[in-house]
Design a protein around this motif. Structure first.
Motif, PDB file in Angstrom:
ATOM      1  N   ASP A  30      -2.019 133.007  18.616  1.00  0.00           N
ATOM      2  CA  ASP A  30      -3.213 131.215  18.659  1.00  0.00           C
ATOM      3  C   ASP A  30      -2.626 130.101  19.666  1.00  0.00           C
ATOM      4  N   PRO A  31      -3.097 129.910  20.135  1.00  0.00           N
ATOM      5  CA  PRO A  31      -2.919 128.622  21.090  1.00  0.00           C
ATOM      6  C   PRO A  31      -1.949 127.571  20.051  1.00  0.00           C
ATOM      7  N   ALA A  32      -2.434 127.294  19.334  1.00  0.00           N
ATOM      8  CA  ALA A  32      -1.830 126.562  18.066  1.00  0.00           C
ATOM      9  C   ALA A  32       0.197 126.474  18.518  1.00  0.00           C
ATOM     10  N   LEU A  33       0.820 127.858  18.653  1.00  0.00           N
ATOM     11  CA  LEU A  33       2.060 127.414  18.605  1.00  0.00           C
ATOM     12  C   LEU A  33       2.548 127.509  20.034  1.00  0.00           C
ATOM     13  N   ALA A  34       1.434 127.499  21.121  1.00  0.00           N
ATOM     14  CA  ALA A  34       2.651 126.654  21.721  1.00  0.00           C
ATOM     15  C   ALA A  34       2.879 124.830  21.720  1.00  0.00           C
ATOM     16  N   GLU A  35       2.072 124.302  20.816  1.00  0.00           N
ATOM     17  CA  GLU A  35       2.752 123.238  20.102  1.00  0.00           C
ATOM     18  C   GLU A  35       4.201 123.590  19.996  1.00  0.00           C
ATOM     19  N   GLU A  36       4.743 124.684  19.457  1.00  0.00           N
ATOM     20  CA  GLU A  36       6.290 125.003  18.728  1.00  0.00           C
ATOM     21  C   GLU A  36       7.074 125.563  19.223  1.00  0.00           C
ATOM     22  N   PRO A  37       7.173 125.349  20.589  1.00  0.00           N
ATOM     23  CA  PRO A  37       7.988 126.068  22.414  1.00  0.00           C
ATOM     24  C   PRO A  37       8.890 126.477  21.339  1.00  0.00           C
ATOM     25  N   GLU A  38       9.837 125.741  20.304  1.00  0.00           N
ATOM     26  CA  GLU A  38      11.394 126.157  20.520  1.00  0.00           C
ATOM     27  C   GLU A  38      11.368 127.282  18.867  1.00  0.00           C
ATOM     28  N   LEU A  39      10.050 127.690  18.074  1.00  0.00           N
ATOM     29  CA  LEU A  39       9.867 128.305  17.798  1.00  0.00           C
ATOM     30  C   LEU A  39       9.931 130.002  18.438  1.00  0.00           C
ATOM     31  N   LEU A  40       8.581 129.526  19.142  1.00  0.00           N
ATOM     32  CA  LEU A  40       8.551 130.635  19.955  1.00  0.00           C
ATOM     33  C   LEU A  40       9.530 131.152  20.797  1.00  0.00           C
ATOM     34  N   ALA A  41      10.795 130.188  21.259  1.00  0.00           N
ATOM     35  CA  ALA A  41      11.936 130.425  22.032  1.00  0.00           C
ATOM     36  C   ALA A  41      12.973 131.565  21.084  1.00  0.00           C
ATOM     37  N   ALA A  42      12.708 130.855  20.047  1.00  0.00           N
ATOM     38  CA  ALA A  42      14.104 131.917  18.825  1.00  0.00           C
ATOM     39  C   ALA A  42      13.369 132.936  18.928  1.00  0.00           C
ATOM     40  N   VAL A  43      11.520 133.012  18.974  1.00  0.00           N
ATOM     41  CA  VAL A  43      11.049 134.228  18.314  1.00  0.00           C
ATOM     42  C   VAL A  43      11.594 135.268  19.653  1.00  0.00           C
ATOM     43  N   ALA A  44      10.625 134.684  20.836  1.00  0.00           N
ATOM     44  CA  ALA A  44      11.077 136.025  21.763  1.00  0.00           C
ATOM     45  C   ALA A  44      12.455 136.222  21.958  1.00  0.00           C
ATOM     46  N   ALA A  45      13.792 135.780  21.730  1.00  0.00           N
ATOM     47  CA  ALA A  45      14.553 135.537  21.835  1.00  0.00           C
ATOM     48  C   ALA A  45      15.155 136.820  20.460  1.00  0.00           C
ATOM     49  N   ALA A  46      14.724 136.927  19.441  1.00  0.00           N
ATOM     50  CA  ALA A  46      14.967 137.599  18.800  1.00  0.00           C
ATOM     51  C   ALA A  46      13.911 138.811  19.419  1.00  0.00           C
ATOM     52  N   VAL A  47      13.137 138.677  19.641  1.00  0.00           N
ATOM     53  CA  VAL A  47      12.458 140.341  20.325  1.00  0.00           C
ATOM     54  C   VAL A  47      13.671 140.732  21.595  1.00  0.00           C
ATOM     55  N   ARG A  48      13.726 140.024  21.927  1.00  0.00           N
ATOM     56  CA  ARG A  48      14.669 140.542  23.226  1.00  0.00           C
ATOM     57  C   ARG A  48      15.982 140.727  22.812  1.00  0.00           C
ATOM     58  N   LEU A  49      16.273 140.782  22.035  1.00  0.00           N
ATOM     59  CA  LEU A  49      17.523 141.792  20.924  1.00  0.00           C
ATOM     60  C   LEU A  49      17.057 142.660  20.248  1.00  0.00           C
ATOM     61  N   GLY A  50      15.978 142.920  19.910  1.00  0.00           N
ATOM     62  CA  GLY A  50      15.749 144.163  19.148  1.00  0.00           C
ATOM     63  C   GLY A  50      15.599 144.878  20.153  1.00  0.00           C
ATOM     64  N   LEU A  51      14.248 145.114  21.170  1.00  0.00           N
ATOM     65  CA  LEU A  51      14.088 145.263  22.349  1.00  0.00           C
ATOM     66  C   LEU A  51      15.229 146.153  23.000  1.00  0.00           C
ATOM     67  N   GLU A  52      15.616 145.167  24.060  1.00  0.00           N
ATOM     68  CA  GLU A  52      16.967 145.903  23.750  1.00  0.00           C
ATOM     69  C   GLU A  52      18.089 146.312  23.758  1.00  0.00           C
ATOM     70  N   ASN A  53      18.396 146.697  22.399  1.00  0.00           N
ATOM     71  CA  ASN A  53      18.951 146.947  21.515  1.00  0.00           C
ATOM     72  C   ASN A  53      19.094 148.661  21.454  1.00  0.00           C
ATOM     73  N   ALA A  54      17.320 147.718  20.803  1.00  0.00           N
ATOM     74  CA  ALA A  54      16.926 149.676  21.002  1.00  0.00           C
ATOM     75  C   ALA A  54      17.066 150.600  22.137  1.00  0.00           C
ATOM     76  N   TRP A  55      16.939 149.989  23.796  1.00  0.00           N
ATOM     77  CA  TRP A  55      17.178 150.247  24.607  1.00  0.00           C
ATOM     78  C   TRP A  55      18.141 150.809  25.101  1.00  0.00           C
ATOM     79  N   LEU A  56      19.350 150.359  24.761  1.00  0.00           N
ATOM     80  CA  LEU A  56      19.934 150.526  24.406  1.00  0.00           C
ATOM     81  C   LEU A  56      20.772 151.650  23.554  1.00  0.00           C
ATOM     82  N   ARG A  57      20.036 151.609  22.607  1.00  0.00           N
ATOM     83  CA  ARG A  57      20.902 153.121  21.710  1.00  0.00           C
ATOM     84  C   ARG A  57      19.990 154.328  22.001  1.00  0.00           C
ATOM     85  N   THR A  58      18.700 153.783  22.862  1.00  0.00           N
ATOM     86  CA  THR A  58      17.677 155.366  23.315  1.00  0.00           C
ATOM     87  C   THR A  58      18.578 155.682  24.859  1.00  0.00           C
ATOM     88  N   GLU A  59      19.261 155.257  25.254  1.00  0.00           N
ATOM     89  CA  GLU A  59      20.010 155.783  26.646  1.00  0.00           C
ATOM     90  C   GLU A  59      21.156 155.504  26.154  1.00  0.00           C
TER      91      GLU A  59
END
Length: 604
Positions: free
Chosen positions: A371-400
């Motif tokens: 939702d575009p309204a979430l763009a008003e919470e850049p800190e929240l989105l940045a924290a969520v993006a970091a968590a997603v990055r960590l989860g995906l990269e961990n999964a990728w490393l385990r797969t590798e």
């Protein structure tokens, strides 16, 4: 600097407003209530402005707090101040309309909204002026919320138009009512079209609508009962003021709620799990962000393109595009990849709807379409993006890591087969040829008079026979030829015949992937060796059967039990080998109850 200056203006307006209100005869309680409303708006606006400088809601709330005190100027005997208060008394309601229609980002969302806001200001500017031109506080002391028997004089008053004040005032209030109704309709329309996240953000708007209804109700009471006063009037005023204070309070509660959402992000990696599925990850993100419409697009790399496994040295960071990165529509500008949701559909997120998640190397991982309204919470989105990055990269490393282990196992098995072939076709063949040549020699010296010569030939022949048997055993231990030629079931049968203790084999015929067959075979080899050396078993049963897409190999002995994979025995290495091919090893070995070793190997 601007926030500090705005705070100074708000305090100045409050001081002047309180002084003017006191001039109109307001007591201390009235002044405190009046100040609490105006300063609550101004204070909440300053907090919002400080934390969200790009958001226009903060300045609007400060403006609402400042204009709240303008009407009080009618309580003074200073003509210019009275004129200002009489003309712009309703300006705070126009600002409130502006705030309601543009909350939570402070920006207009369409032409109709823009026209409605302009109409609200125009009614105050034009209608307020007409009303001020006809308003004589001495003739209509009850036309305002102030006790204006001694207010004025009004320098804008046109004496010949005082008789028009009643119709002008009624039209002025009627138009304000129309604006209020249209504002409610616009908010309802936004609410019906909004996502869950946007609806949560709009909750303070409904508080403001309640305020507008309180004011409308108060106007109706004043029109219907001009002499309505006493406890009832005080109660209505108190409810109105409390409702006004509720708007900035609701805004601050909204800020607190977003901070609580940021606290939830701390457990997001754990909730995503060790092996995140796209659907499961999307559900967790939608709950944390409060946006049921959220879509998660994972980067799908084309065979020859760049991606997480083939890093782009010129890749960009979050919300950017690298030389070979995706464009704003979710497709790579060079056609090398795209963002795909759990249903295989392309996620084309752009603008305020998109939060891109890149790897630490700048290569694309995922995109959040929210939702575009979430763009008003850049800190929240940045924290969520970091968590997603960590989860995906961990999964990728385990797969590798798993792929590397599988490649190592396959390479080792290939090397085993190569060594077995080299021994069979090389050293064993040469020994066989040497034996054949030696037998010819033996025939030639059969009648030799020297017994030592005949004995030496016989001794060499026996040594070659022993060397051949040992070499065949070594080759069989490296990789049995029967496993390659005939498959798992015959190889297990031959293994049982060579075992040191009785072994019963029940193996279904069939061929599997060479790595699977080799893993199953050496699993049985290890368990038979343990049964003979450590378990002191008297008999062992071995079974191998296919269950769907899984090959299940079980070895059961009647030994002393007590086997433990954590002690560094051969079973721990066996568990690692089985895990490398996505298999599962389970050991049940109670003391005195024998040992059951079960290996489940994917064979689909």
């Amino acid at each position: 600097m601007r926030v500090g200056a705005a705070g100074g203006v708000a305090l100045g307006a409050a001081a002047v407003g309180a002084w003017a209100y006191a001039q109109a005869g307001a007591d201390g309680a009235d002044i405190v209530r009046d100040l609490s409303v105006g300063l609550a708006f101004a204070g909440a606006g300053l907090v919002a402005w400080w934390h969200r400088p790009a958001n226009r809601t903060g300045p609007l709330m400060v403006a609402e707090g400042v204009t709240w005190f303008i009407g009080n100027l009618q309580g003074t005997s200073v003509p210019a101040l009275f004129a200002l208060g009489a003309w712009w008394e309703g300006l705070n309601l126009a600002v409130l309309t502006h705030l309601v229609l543009t909350f939570p980002d402070g920006r207009t969302t369409g032409v109709r909204t823009r026209r409605l806001i302009l109409a609200a200001y125009a009614i105050v500017a034009v209608g307020g002026l007409l009303r001020a031109l006809t308003y004589d506080p001495a003739r209509a002391p009850d036309a305002t919320y102030l006790d204006c028997h001694a207010c004025g004089p009004n320098p804008l008053l046109v004496d010949s138009a005082t008789g028009l004040f009643g119709p002008v005032d009624l039209a002025y209030r009627g138009l304000a009512l129309v604006i209020s109704v249209l504002t409610v309709v616009a908010v309802v329309h936004r609410w019906r079209r909004a996502s869950l996240a946007r609806r949560r953000a709009l909750l303070p708007v409904w508080v403001a609508i309640g305020i507008a209804l309180v004011f409308v109700l108060w106007d109706i009471v004043l029109l219907a009962l001009p002499r309505f006063d006493g406890l009832g009037a005080d109660l209505v005023l108190l409810l109105s003021d409390l409702a006004q204070v509720a708007v900035p309070v609701a805004f601050l509660v909204g800020l607190l709620r977003m901070r609580l959402q940021q606290a939830e992000v701390g457990g997001l990696v754990i909730e995503i799990g060790a092996d995140p599925s796209p659907a499961g990850m999307r559900a967790v993100l939608a709950r944390v962000l409060g946006d049921s419409s959220l879509r998660l697009g994972l980067w799908h790399q084309a065979p020859k393109g760049l991606g997480p496994t083939d890093p782009d040295p010129n890749g960009s960071g979050r919300n950017g595009t690298g030389q070979n990165g995706p464009d704003s529509n979710g497709d790579d500008r060079n056609g090398t990849g795209r963002y795909v949701d759990e249903d295989g559909r392309t996620v084309r997120a752009e603008g305020a709807r998109a939060t891109r998640v890149d790897s630490a190397r700048g290569t694309p991982l995922a995109v959040l379409d929210h939702d575009p309204a979430l763009a008003e919470e850049p800190e929240l989105l940045a924290a969520v993006a970091a968590a997603v990055r960590l989860g995906l990269e961990n999964a990728w490393l385990r797969t590798e890591a798993k792929e590397v282990s599988t490649r190592i196992v396959r390479a080792a098995d290939d090397e085993r087969r190569r060594l077995e072939r080299d021994l069979h076709d090389g050293a064993q063949a040469r020994i066989v040829f040497a034996l054949m040549a030696l037998r010819r020699v033996a025939k030639g010296v059969a009648d030799h008079p020297d017994a030592k010569v005949r004995g030496s030939v016989a001794e060499v022949e026996q040594s070659l026979h022993l060397a051949l048997e040992e070499l065949r055993g070594l080759a069989h231990g490296i990789h049995p030829a029967v496993l390659t030629r005939e498959g798992l079931a015959p190889a297990l049968a031959e293994l049982a015949r060579q075992a040191e203790l009785p072994v019963v084999v029940a193996a279904e015929p069939g061929r599997y992937d060479p790595v699977v067959e080799t893993t199953a075979y050496f699993t049985v080899c290890e368990t038979l060796a343990n049964a003979a050396k450590h378990a002191r078993a008297r008999a062992v049963s071995v079974s191998a059967r296919r269950q769907g897409a899984t090959l299940v190999v079980e070895t059961v002995d009647d030994g002393v039990g007590g086997a433990d994979t954590s002690r560094g025995s051969g079973l721990s290495g066996l568990a690692d080998r089985i895990a490398a091919v996505d298999g599962v090893l389970s050991v049940h070995s109670p003391a005195g109850g024998g040992t059951r070793v079960r290996a489940e190997l994917p064979c689909g």
